[in-house]
Design an enzyme around this catalytic site. Structure first.
Site, short mmCIF file in Angstrom:
data_model
loop_
_atom_site.label_atom_id
_atom_site.label_comp_id
_atom_site.label_asym_id
_atom_site.label_seq_id
_atom_site.Cartn_x
_atom_site.Cartn_y
_atom_site.Cartn_z
N SER A 228 0.92 -1.00 -0.21
CA SER A 228 -0.23 -0.07 0.47
C SER A 228 0.67 1.15 0.14
O SER A 228 1.33 1.58 -0.86
CB SER A 228 -0.97 0.42 1.09
OG SER A 228 -2.11 1.24 0.95
N ASP A 401 -10.05 -5.29 -3.83
CA ASP A 401 -9.31 -3.85 -3.28
C ASP A 401 -9.42 -2.37 -3.83
O ASP A 401 -9.91 -2.34 -4.84
CB ASP A 401 -7.94 -3.43 -3.97
CG ASP A 401 -6.60 -3.05 -2.59
OD1 ASP A 401 -7.47 -2.18 -2.41
OD2 ASP A 401 -5.35 -3.24 -3.42
N HIS A 432 -7.79 -5.14 0.10
CA HIS A 432 -6.54 -4.60 -0.01
C HIS A 432 -5.54 -4.77 1.43
O HIS A 432 -3.97 -5.36 1.27
CB HIS A 432 -6.84 -2.83 0.73
CG HIS A 432 -5.56 -2.31 0.53
ND1 HIS A 432 -4.99 -1.47 -0.39
CD2 HIS A 432 -5.09 -1.20 2.03
CE1 HIS A 432 -4.17 -0.81 0.01
NE2 HIS A 432 -4.42 -0.84 0.88
#
Length: 457
Positions: A228, A401, A432
């Site tokens: 991320s 995601d 995610h």
């Protein structure tokens, strides 16, 4: 019980491992060593290292190193299957242990190092050392810490898996999380200390960490794995400090959060459109530092959790913002996840992501027309130059995601000069945080990650 026992016995013979039970615990090593590195004054300002390690004697450690397997081939990765071995009695314990104590509890040597950024932040790095091996830097996502890579034990933690596969593993804690809350000049006001976004992490934190690792290991380059925001900051670094791109032999991005035109997070969409601007948003977030309890969580938590599923995970800020696939997580491990969640972040980080939501640009923080003109010599914030990310990059994404849509990752792939793989995780709704907490993350993600590390040493 008899069936479970038979399965455990079979696992021992097939996988060659010992399964801990409620009556059998891994005993942490008793030996400890504190060592200050003998660097000159200038090097200390760049990167100071304080090592705290627990381990056996050097001969035992060397024998352990020699017995570790080489990274699996892709074929072996696809054929492998795993079980998770965390005894129920250990769950509450692991939820309260910090990263070094978790590492040593599960039989690995742990070190703590510190690096100082050019703008004065003191960063903590945790390490599972392997002398002479290829260094790999792991960089966590928003609101997370180095615990991301070790919290669920050796069978599922990427740091352990990399170490067992023969790598020297380093885990950065970016500025502002619980391990990196200091500055050289001391703590200023919250407004001053928390005045950073992922831009400063890419411009200052990553170069400081890379310098430290290269200094300590005497290696010419390292590998990099970011989840991320750990990916976002990497591409900022390549744009702002392109000389560091050449020090990375392979970068792997887990859930690339770069282009965000297709972002599906209702919380980020709300923050971007919030009419009161950043000042009013601070009230909803609880201040310049993200508060564990804020109004945005209450407003949006029902978007990620079914009301019939009682779980405190649904009240954790980062899961409300980024989404959460509750069906792919082993809920018995919830105390561990809660214990290592919400490790610290600035409101400006969140707002920077929110600004990019719905846009086709990967750009710097937008201060408004007047301040942009003063800072950037333009009324609009400049975009980051992805063509400067010259090293090999592998992208890993999931269909579920909220922050890494297919179209956005495809655009990122096109804009990178040396993207060697854009891999979609073949698992319905892979989200995610599944990249770090899914009960199937090893077979779905990490085996391929290890395979790419091995083929790009």
């Amino acid at each position: 019980m008899e069936i479970a026992f038979n399965i455990a016995i079979c696992s021992i013979f097939l996988l060659g491992i010992v399964v801990p039970t409620k009556t059998q615990k891994w005993v942490p090593y008793a030996y400890s060593l504190d060592e200050n590195q003998g660097l000159d004054e200038q090097a200390q300002l760049q990167s100071q290292s304080q090592i705290q390690s627990q381990g056996t004697s050097q001969s035992q450690s060397q024998a352990q190193i020699q017995s570790q397997p080489e990274p699996r081939s892709c074929l072996q990765c696809q054929q492998a299957s795993y079980q998770q071995y965390i005894a129920e009695i250990d769950i509450e314990i692991d939820a309260k242990l910090d990263t070094p104590k978790l590492i040593s509890k599960y039989g690995h040597q742990a070190e703590t190092h510190y690096a100082f950024t050019a703008d004065g932040y003191k960063l903590c790095l945790h390490r599972i050392p392997r002398s002479g091996a290829t260094p790999v830097l792991l960089v966590h996502g928003l609101m997370a810490s180095s615990a991301t890579w070790v919290q669920f034990g050796p069978s599922q933690g990427l740091a352990y898996i990399l170490s067992q596969s023969g790598y020297d593993v380093w885990m950065l804690n970016t500025r502002g999380n619980v391990y990196s809350e200091e500055r050289l000049a001391g703590r200023e006001s919250d407004k001053v200390f928390w005045d950073f976004s992922f831009h400063e992490i890419g411009q200052y934190d990553l170069p400081a960490a890379i310098d430290l690792i290269l200094l300590q290991t005497k290696m010419p380059s390292i590998q990099y794995i970011g989840h991320s925001q750990g990916s976002t900051a990497f591409f900022v670094m390549c744009s702002e400090r392109p000389d560091y791109a050449g020090k990375i032999s392979l970068m792997q991005s887990l859930s690339p959060s770069v282009y965000m035109e297709g972002t599906r997070s209702p919380a980020l969409k709300f923050m971007k459109l919030f009419s009161g601007g950043f000042t009013m948003l601070l009230n909803l977030l609880g201040g310049h530092k993200i508060s564990l309890k804020n109004k945005i969580v209450d407003m949006f938590r029902n978007h990620i959790c079914n009301k019939l599923i009682p779980s405190r995970i649904c009240a954790i800020f980062e899961f409300v913002v980024c989404g959460f696939n509750i069906n792919s997580f082993n809920m018995t491990l919830s105390p561990i996840l809660e214990g290592h969640a919400s490790q610290g972040s600035s409101a400006k980080q969140i707002y920077h992501f929110a600004q990019m939501q719905g846009k086709s640009e990967f750009q710097k923080y937008d201060y408004g027309l007047i301040l942009n003109k003063l800072r950037y010599k333009s009324i609009f914030p400049p975009t980051y130059n992805l063509s400067l990310a010259m090293g090999k990059v592998a992208l890993h994404r999931g269909d579920g995601d909220w922050l890494g849509s297919e179209s956005d990752v495809l655009r990122l792939e096109r804009d990178l000069p040396n993207c060697i793989e854009n891999r979609n995780i073949r698992f319905e709704g892979f989200s995610h945080f599944d990249f770090t907490i899914s009960k199937n993350v090893r077979s779905l993600v990490y085996d391929r990650v290890i395979g790419l590390c091995g083929s790009n040493r």
